[in-house]
Design a protein around this motif. Structure first.
Motif, short mmCIF file in Angstrom:
data_model
loop_
_atom_site.label_atom_id
_atom_site.label_comp_id
_atom_site.label_asym_id
_atom_site.label_seq_id
_atom_site.Cartn_x
_atom_site.Cartn_y
_atom_site.Cartn_z
N TYR A 95 64.89 -17.71 -80.74
CA TYR A 95 64.35 -19.04 -81.01
C TYR A 95 63.27 -18.98 -82.07
O TYR A 95 63.28 -19.74 -83.05
CB TYR A 95 63.81 -19.60 -79.69
CG TYR A 95 63.29 -21.02 -79.74
CD1 TYR A 95 64.14 -22.09 -79.53
CD2 TYR A 95 61.93 -21.28 -79.95
CE1 TYR A 95 63.65 -23.40 -79.53
CE2 TYR A 95 61.45 -22.58 -79.95
CZ TYR A 95 62.31 -23.64 -79.75
OH TYR A 95 61.83 -24.92 -79.76
N ARG A 96 62.33 -18.05 -81.91
CA ARG A 96 61.22 -17.94 -82.87
C ARG A 96 61.71 -17.48 -84.24
O ARG A 96 61.21 -17.93 -85.28
CB ARG A 96 60.15 -16.99 -82.33
CG ARG A 96 59.33 -17.58 -81.19
CD ARG A 96 58.17 -16.66 -80.82
NE ARG A 96 58.66 -15.42 -80.23
CZ ARG A 96 58.88 -15.25 -78.93
NH1 ARG A 96 58.66 -16.25 -78.08
NH2 ARG A 96 59.31 -14.10 -78.46
N ALA A 97 62.70 -16.59 -84.26
CA ALA A 97 63.22 -16.09 -85.54
C ALA A 97 63.90 -17.21 -86.32
O ALA A 97 63.72 -17.34 -87.54
CB ALA A 97 64.19 -14.94 -85.30
N ALA A 98 64.68 -18.05 -85.62
CA ALA A 98 65.40 -19.13 -86.30
C ALA A 98 64.42 -20.14 -86.88
O ALA A 98 64.50 -20.49 -88.07
CB ALA A 98 66.36 -19.80 -85.32
N LEU A 99 63.49 -20.63 -86.08
CA LEU A 99 62.54 -21.63 -86.57
C LEU A 99 61.55 -21.02 -87.56
O LEU A 99 61.17 -21.65 -88.55
CB LEU A 99 61.80 -22.26 -85.40
CG LEU A 99 62.63 -23.23 -84.55
CD1 LEU A 99 61.89 -23.60 -83.28
CD2 LEU A 99 63.00 -24.48 -85.34
N GLY A 100 61.14 -19.78 -87.30
CA GLY A 100 60.20 -19.13 -88.20
C GLY A 100 60.76 -18.94 -89.59
O GLY A 100 60.00 -18.96 -90.58
N SER A 101 62.08 -18.78 -89.71
CA SER A 101 62.69 -18.60 -91.03
C SER A 101 62.50 -19.82 -91.91
O SER A 101 62.51 -19.72 -93.14
CB SER A 101 64.17 -18.27 -90.88
OG SER A 101 64.89 -19.39 -90.38
N LEU A 102 62.32 -20.99 -91.30
CA LEU A 102 62.12 -22.22 -92.07
C LEU A 102 60.76 -22.25 -92.74
O LEU A 102 60.57 -22.95 -93.74
CB LEU A 102 62.27 -23.45 -91.18
CG LEU A 102 63.62 -23.65 -90.49
CD1 LEU A 102 63.58 -24.89 -89.62
CD2 LEU A 102 64.74 -23.77 -91.52
N LEU A 103 59.82 -21.51 -92.19
CA LEU A 103 58.47 -21.53 -92.75
C LEU A 103 58.36 -20.73 -94.04
O LEU A 103 57.42 -20.90 -94.81
CB LEU A 103 57.48 -20.97 -91.72
CG LEU A 103 57.39 -21.76 -90.41
CD1 LEU A 103 56.45 -21.08 -89.44
CD2 LEU A 103 56.93 -23.19 -90.69
N THR A 104 59.33 -19.86 -94.29
CA THR A 104 59.32 -19.05 -95.51
C THR A 104 60.48 -19.37 -96.43
O THR A 104 60.61 -18.79 -97.50
CB THR A 104 59.35 -17.55 -95.17
OG1 THR A 104 60.52 -17.28 -94.37
CG2 THR A 104 58.12 -17.15 -94.37
#
Length: 339
Positions: free
Chosen positions: A143-152
């Motif tokens: 979950y964190r990897a998927a959403l975190g990828s949007l921040l970069t």
């Protein structure tokens, strides 16, 4: 709480804009959809005309805030720990209605539960809850990897369309229509004098019917030299709503296997349509008469179940040079009528 683990992912999605049969305009919205157990969550809820909060046209600061909110790094915007999952694509006002859910931590993992249709600050789960949907338990790392990828990444990047043709009046009307629905558009006779940096801002190139093959090849070469991969649209006819629909289809970046409208065939006075889940489908026919005047007909508007369907069309709507546009809230397909 009783929930089994579900997979969580993200994928590009589109709310199809366009010039509608009644002359109204519908806004184009690019957004990131939630993929739960391999399917867009939007399709699992109902046939909603809605977008997620992760839309490409929101300012970067707001986009980042939405991502961090879903990561529970900020307080919930609604009472009861509830978050907007899908909202109105035109105004994003809660008063228009939105799909909301409670999001909470479960150890290192995340839970989405109690989905509901909400129009004010309070969610009435008994009356407006999506019973049978969820709860979904997501592995925290995934979950964190998927959403975190949007921040970069470049989730908020907008794409434009370059219109190449000889009929200035048609191009001007087409560009105006695209801009009204939220798609940037510029007109030109060729791409010779356009810098590589500017070429990289385009997601599609639309050619008018009068553009020669040699001229088209020169435009393609300009984009290739700039290292840009764009979609090319061969204009079927100088009919603005039809061309807008073709361009909408070309700009659709959603994965083919996750689209709702997957097939359109137009032949012998019939339309063949395939959808992957129950949804509303609208069919519009456009034709040119012998004086090159445009005629438009609404030939079908109804809910179709998942599968393939054959729909008979009015003979008056499909005589001569005619074209069919199939539309759902999330996609558009266009075909010339074959006889």
């Amino acid at each position: 709480m009783s929930a089994e683990y579900a997979t969580f992912g993200l994928a590009p999605a589109m709310r199809a804009g366009g010039v509608l049969a009644n002359g109204d305009y519908q806004a184009h919205r690019d957004f990131v959809d939630f993929i739960v157990d391999g399917r867009p969550l939007l399709y699992q809820l109902s046939d909603l005309d809605a977008v997620s909060p992760l839309a490409s046209d929101v300012p970067p600061a707001i986009f980042t805030a939405q991502v961090r909110s879903l990561l529970l790094e900020a307080d919930a915007p609604l009472e009861g720990g509830r978050y907007v999952i899908y909202g109105c694509p035109e105004c994003e006002d809660l008063g228009c209605g939105a799909v909301t859910a409670a999001i909470e931590r479960h150890g290192d993992d995340y839970v989405w539960r109690d989905f509901a249709w909400q129009t004010d600050e309070h969610a009435d789960l008994e009356r407006n809850g999506y019973h049978g949907i969820g709860p979904f338990l997501f592995h925290g790392e995934e979950y964190r990897a998927a959403l975190g990828s949007l921040l970069t990444g470049t989730a908020g990047e907008r794409r434009r369309v370059l219109l190449i043709g000889a009929r200035a009046a048609v191009l001007a009307k087409l560009a105006a229509a695209l801009r009204i629905i939220g798609i940037g558009a510029e007109t030109a006779q060729d791409a010779t004098d356009i810098s590589a940096d500017e070429l990289r801002t385009y997601g599609a190139v639309a050619f008018g019917r009068a553009v020669t093959e040699q001229e088209r090849a020169a435009v393609r070469q300009s984009f290739e030299h700039a290292g840009v991969d764009v979609a090319y649209v061969e204009g079927l006819a100088p009919i603005v709503p039809l061309l807008v629909a073709q361009i909408e289809n070309a700009l659709d970046r959603s994965p083919q296997e996750q689209r709702r409208l997957t097939r359109l065939v137009a032949a012998d006075g019939e339309a063949g349509v395939e959808v992957t889940s129950t949804c509303r489908v609208q069919l519009t026919a456009y034709r040119l008469d012998r004086l090159y005047r445009t005629h438009m007909y609404e030939v079908f508007d109804g809910v179709l179940e998942a599968g393939r369907h054959r729909l008979a069309l009015d003979a008056k709507a499909t005589k001569g040079e005619s074209f069919i546009v199939a539309r759902t809230s999330g996609g558009v397909l266009v075909e010339a009528m074959v006889r």
